[in-house]
Design a protein around this motif. Sequence first.
Motif, PDB file in Angstrom:
ATOM      1  N   VAL A   1       0.839  -1.209   0.000  1.00  0.00           N
ATOM      2  CA  VAL A   1       0.000   0.000   0.000  1.00  0.00           C
ATOM      3  C   VAL A   1       0.867   1.249   0.000  1.00  0.00           C
ATOM      4  O   VAL A   1       0.607   2.201  -0.742  1.00  0.00           O
ATOM      5  N   VAL A   2       1.902   1.238   0.816  1.00  0.00           N
ATOM      6  CA  VAL A   2       2.805   2.396   0.857  1.00  0.00           C
ATOM      7  C   VAL A   2       3.498   2.577  -0.485  1.00  0.00           C
ATOM      8  O   VAL A   2       3.619   3.688  -1.002  1.00  0.00           O
ATOM      9  N   CYS A   3       3.900   1.477  -1.040  1.00  0.00           N
ATOM     10  CA  CYS A   3       4.625   1.563  -2.330  1.00  0.00           C
ATOM     11  C   CYS A   3       3.721   2.057  -3.439  1.00  0.00           C
ATOM     12  O   CYS A   3       4.136   2.809  -4.315  1.00  0.00           O
ATOM     13  N   VAL A   4       2.455   1.665  -3.408  1.00  0.00           N
ATOM     14  CA  VAL A   4       1.535   2.124  -4.448  1.00  0.00           C
ATOM     15  C   VAL A   4       1.336   3.620  -4.350  1.00  0.00           C
ATOM     16  O   VAL A   4       1.281   4.340  -5.355  1.00  0.00           O
ATOM     17  N   SER A   5       1.234   4.112  -3.137  1.00  0.00           N
ATOM     18  CA  SER A   5       1.091   5.555  -2.972  1.00  0.00           C
ATOM     19  C   SER A   5       2.308   6.284  -3.511  1.00  0.00           C
ATOM     20  O   SER A   5       2.193   7.315  -4.179  1.00  0.00           O
ATOM     21  N   PHE A   6       3.448   5.743  -3.203  1.00  0.00           N
ATOM     22  CA  PHE A   6       4.661   6.366  -3.715  1.00  0.00           C
ATOM     23  C   PHE A   6       4.756   6.218  -5.225  1.00  0.00           C
ATOM     24  O   PHE A   6       5.301   7.075  -5.926  1.00  0.00           O
ATOM     25  N   LEU A   7       4.177   5.147  -5.746  1.00  0.00           N
ATOM     26  CA  LEU A   7       4.230   4.903  -7.191  1.00  0.00           C
ATOM     27  C   LEU A   7       3.459   5.962  -7.961  1.00  0.00           C
ATOM     28  O   LEU A   7       3.891   6.389  -9.042  1.00  0.00           O
ATOM     29  N   VAL A   8       2.326   6.424  -7.407  1.00  0.00           N
ATOM     30  CA  VAL A   8       1.542   7.459  -8.091  1.00  0.00           C
ATOM     31  C   VAL A   8       2.372   8.711  -8.262  1.00  0.00           C
ATOM     32  O   VAL A   8       2.357   9.350  -9.329  1.00  0.00           O
ATOM     33  N   PHE A   9       3.102   9.050  -7.221  1.00  0.00           N
ATOM     34  CA  PHE A   9       3.945  10.234  -7.300  1.00  0.00           C
ATOM     35  C   PHE A   9       5.046  10.063  -8.352  1.00  0.00           C
ATOM     36  O   PHE A   9       5.339  10.972  -9.121  1.00  0.00           O
ATOM     37  N   MET A  10       5.622   8.874  -8.408  1.00  0.00           N
ATOM     38  CA  MET A  10       6.729   8.640  -9.346  1.00  0.00           C
ATOM     39  C   MET A  10       6.243   8.588 -10.790  1.00  0.00           C
ATOM     40  O   MET A  10       6.988   8.897 -11.709  1.00  0.00           O
ATOM     41  N   ILE A  11       4.984   8.214 -10.992  1.00  0.00           N
ATOM     42  CA  ILE A  11       4.469   8.189 -12.373  1.00  0.00           C
ATOM     43  C   ILE A  11       4.469   9.579 -12.960  1.00  0.00           C
ATOM     44  O   ILE A  11       4.817   9.785 -14.139  1.00  0.00           O
ATOM     45  N   VAL A  12       4.091  10.560 -12.130  1.00  0.00           N
ATOM     46  CA  VAL A  12       4.069  11.936 -12.622  1.00  0.00           C
ATOM     47  C   VAL A  12       5.464  12.362 -13.038  1.00  0.00           C
ATOM     48  O   VAL A  12       5.667  12.964 -14.089  1.00  0.00           O
ATOM     49  N   LEU A  13       6.418  12.064 -12.189  1.00  0.00           N
ATOM     50  CA  LEU A  13       7.799  12.406 -12.558  1.00  0.00           C
ATOM     51  C   LEU A  13       8.233  11.673 -13.820  1.00  0.00           C
ATOM     52  O   LEU A  13       8.924  12.237 -14.677  1.00  0.00           O
ATOM     53  N   GLY A  14       7.849  10.424 -13.967  1.00  0.00           N
ATOM     54  CA  GLY A  14       8.236   9.663 -15.159  1.00  0.00           C
ATOM     55  C   GLY A  14       7.655  10.234 -16.418  1.00  0.00           C
ATOM     56  O   GLY A  14       8.296  10.262 -17.476  1.00  0.00           O
ATOM     57  N   VAL A  15       6.411  10.717 -16.329  1.00  0.00           N
ATOM     58  CA  VAL A  15       5.789  11.290 -17.525  1.00  0.00           C
ATOM     59  C   VAL A  15       6.536  12.524 -17.971  1.00  0.00           C
ATOM     60  O   VAL A  15       6.787  12.736 -19.170  1.00  0.00           O
ATOM     61  N   PHE A  16       6.895  13.376 -17.006  1.00  0.00           N
ATOM     62  CA  PHE A  16       7.663  14.573 -17.376  1.00  0.00           C
ATOM     63  C   PHE A  16       9.012  14.198 -17.984  1.00  0.00           C
ATOM     64  O   PHE A  16       9.485  14.834 -18.914  1.00  0.00           O
ATOM     65  N   ARG A  17       9.616  13.164 -17.440  1.00  0.00           N
ATOM     66  CA  ARG A  17      10.933  12.741 -17.986  1.00  0.00           C
ATOM     67  C   ARG A  17      10.793  12.215 -19.422  1.00  0.00           C
ATOM     68  O   ARG A  17      11.591  12.515 -20.300  1.00  0.00           O
TER      69      ARG A  17
END
Length: 974
Positions: free
Chosen positions: A859-875
């Motif tokens: 659950v914690v990792c999924v929450s963190f994953l949402v944040f990282m997806i945004v960064l990945g899209v910008f990259r």
Amino acid sequence: MYFRRHKLPASIVGLVLGLLCAVEAAKVNKHKPWIETTYHGIVTENDDKVLLDPPLIALDKDTPLRYADSFEVTVTKEGEVCGFKIHGQNVPFEAVVLDKSTGEGVIRAKDKLDCELQKEHTFTIQAYDCGEGPDGANTKKSHKATVHIQVNDVNEYSPVFKEKSYKATVIEGKSYDSILKVEAVDADCSFQFSQICSYEIVTPDVPFTVDKDGYIKNTEKLNYSKERMYKLAVTAYDCGMNRASEDVLVKISIKPTCKPGWQGWNKRIEYEPGTGSLALFPSMHLETCEEPITSIQASIELETNHIGKGCDRDTYSEKSLHRLCGASAGTVELLPAPSSTANWTAGLPTDNGHDSDLVFEFNGTQAIKIPDGVLKSSLSEPFTISLWMRHGPGAQDKETILCNSDKSGMNRHHYSVYVHNCRLVFLLRQDPAESDNYKPAEYHWKLDQVCFKEWHHYVLNVDFPAVTLYVDGVIFEPFLVTEDYPLHTAKLETQLTVGACWQDNSGHDTDNETVSETLTGGSGHMTQFFRGNLAGLMIRSGKLESKEVIDCLYTCKEGLDVQLPEEVATAVKVQFNPNQSSLTLEGDDMESFDKVMQHISYLNSRQFPTPGIRHLRVTTTVKCFNEEACISVPDAEGYVMVLQPEEPKISLSGIDHFARGAPEFESTEGVTLFPELRIVSTITREVEAEAEGEDDPTVQESVVSEEIMHNLDTCEVTVVGDELNGEHEEMDVDLAQVQQHGLEMSSSTMGVIITGVNTMANYEQVLHLVRYRNWHTEALFDRKFKLVCSELNGRYISNDFKVEVNVIHTANPVEHANVMMEPQFINPMQHASVDLSGHNLVNAHQASVVPSAATIVIVVCVSFLVFMIVLGVFRIRAAHQHTMRDQENGKENEMDWDDSALTITVNPMETYEDQHSSEEEEEEEEESEDGEEEDDITSAESESSEDEEGGEPEDQQGASRQQQLEWDDSTLTY
């Protein structure tokens, strides 16, 4: 005045005057002129004067007397000879009076005479006087006289030879009284000038002389090695020493000492494979040295015992040969080539010198056991046993070829085939029956073939109680048949062996006497070992082999042939032996016999014959009118050299690497292993390039590859690595389709073997049907297979065609994350059956199992994953803009990917770690990334696997992946 001038006596004058007066008074012509009755004359041709004997003179009694009238004499006309008359037709002579008063005349030729036209002339001649009075009345003629005139010859012609040239042949080392006669003629008519008095050899320093009659002989013994032909110029002289107008040429040929025998043929005869029939003796003839022959017999033998099993035959497996010859199914091969499905012959030594003609050697210490299940323990009658055997003179002991005996206990021999003292023996003990009467048990044949140490084909057709033996296609009857009781009832297993007989060591009594030689360990041993060579040992249960099949199995593919010309078809008798390795000719006409010999040929019908030498021998016997002086013809020996055939290269090609979804492997049909298999065979030829000049040094030979068609006899599909596990995987082919194409199939844990002599096209169609099935694919990620095809029992082998099949699993490792994410970010991946040649599939086993204790962490990792997806899209967007700028500046991209149909799954954690990792942790991150690459199936990883197939190390591929590929995120929604 006449009388006064000559002062004649007065008395004579008075007498003459008296006579003249009387004549004058009479004036009458009373008498005829007189001439000789016969004249002989000689005249030389080309001259007109004739010399007569006697001279031509006519006398007439009326010749007037001369009287004196004042010493003047008056001669009257009466009594004078006025001429001569010649009687005859076309007489070339005339007679002329020289003196009328004396009657003297001559004969002369009207024209020049030719003695060659007429040597003698005969005619008659008369003289006539001048008659009476001034008018010549009352003319008198003499009688007719015969005149013979001979025309003398002049040597005007030269000798001329009757022939333009003369020829003769002599044998060296002999002195001849006469070799030949030259003859000249002379056209002159006389004996002197028309006769040839001498001949002369004009050519100097020759060992010949010629006599006056024209006979030429040698003055010394002639030597063929010194001179093979002499050319002489000879002239002639007539008896007038006139020389011949032209000399004549005389040719004398020297022959070596005559030796009876066959001449005009080459000892080495080269045969090129695939050329059909080749004439062996196209210019052959028999030299008899002029000895009259009454009859002749010749035997031509082609020695092929050293080739294969007695001659050149197809080297397919014995089972395939039986099918080719028309035998029905049910034949069991006991000595097959070692393979994954038949490995019991692997330990036997083989003779590998006959181009894959599989021959097994038994040295008296070796034997094999046939595994249980290969053949039923009891044969169903009728049955056939066939084999090839080469066996020399043996010892006194029995030598067993085939034996079926008890595995343990009673040591009974149920049936066996063995040799003993040049005898072939077949033992067949009957099963227990209601009656215990004696029945035939052993059949004995006394055969020279058993001890000749040559290959022979043996077939036993057993339809109890009848047993028929064929040796090389010829039936032999047994000379002895012994009887015995049927076997006692006993439920014992039997052991089938080849090369010896199995015997148990338990010590029980046996029904057959055996000799122990080599222990094999355990409680049994082998006895009665065989010493020799065996091949093609077959048993066919339930049906007898037909005579046609037996003849087909024995027939050679090479042999002698003869096409008799029509004009000599009945003059010479021709007989062949069964395998056409020898033939016999008989006749009495030498010319016809030579023609038949010139039409004898060698033929090899194999597409790829066995190369090597086949010896030839011609044995000849003649009969002469004079038996005491009859000639002896020596044997003529040579050989046929069969050249090496151009070896075919069998190539297998097709798709060698592909992936399929796991459901396909688990389906009832399975996965097709060779869907696009192609079998091609080629040969390589050297062809000289065309050039204008024959001596052009720049001309080089070019190599041309040419596709050919031929049969295959085996294709084997095996697994690479672990054997097939029958509990959850199998390899199979539709048996009905295999049999429809005339082939057979056998399978094992190693794979599938397809056998049978058939075309490459039929093998292609059957191999397209080979399927692999696995109904437990959770732990299966790839499987490798190997295909090999061969021709002529392994003589020509194809390349190893290897196929790797990958399993595509449908596991989804981020299922919980997908629930929380918006649908437009993650699209479900569609697993299609596409070829992923060369890429390594992921190991999905770890991702398929999630421990329950880690739920909170997830659950914690999924929450963190949402944040990282945004960064990945910008990259990704920044990388895309960078790529567009590179394209505008004209930079070359290594690969352009069409990702319109791709769904990209981005791991933000990986991006974040790449941006914030320190230099000290680079090595650990690389190891972590390698592990993550194994867990994610992305297009980038597919490209990485393709690079690995190209030969780049895995670490280098990981380091250069981001530099090589830039992703187009224009189709992404974020």
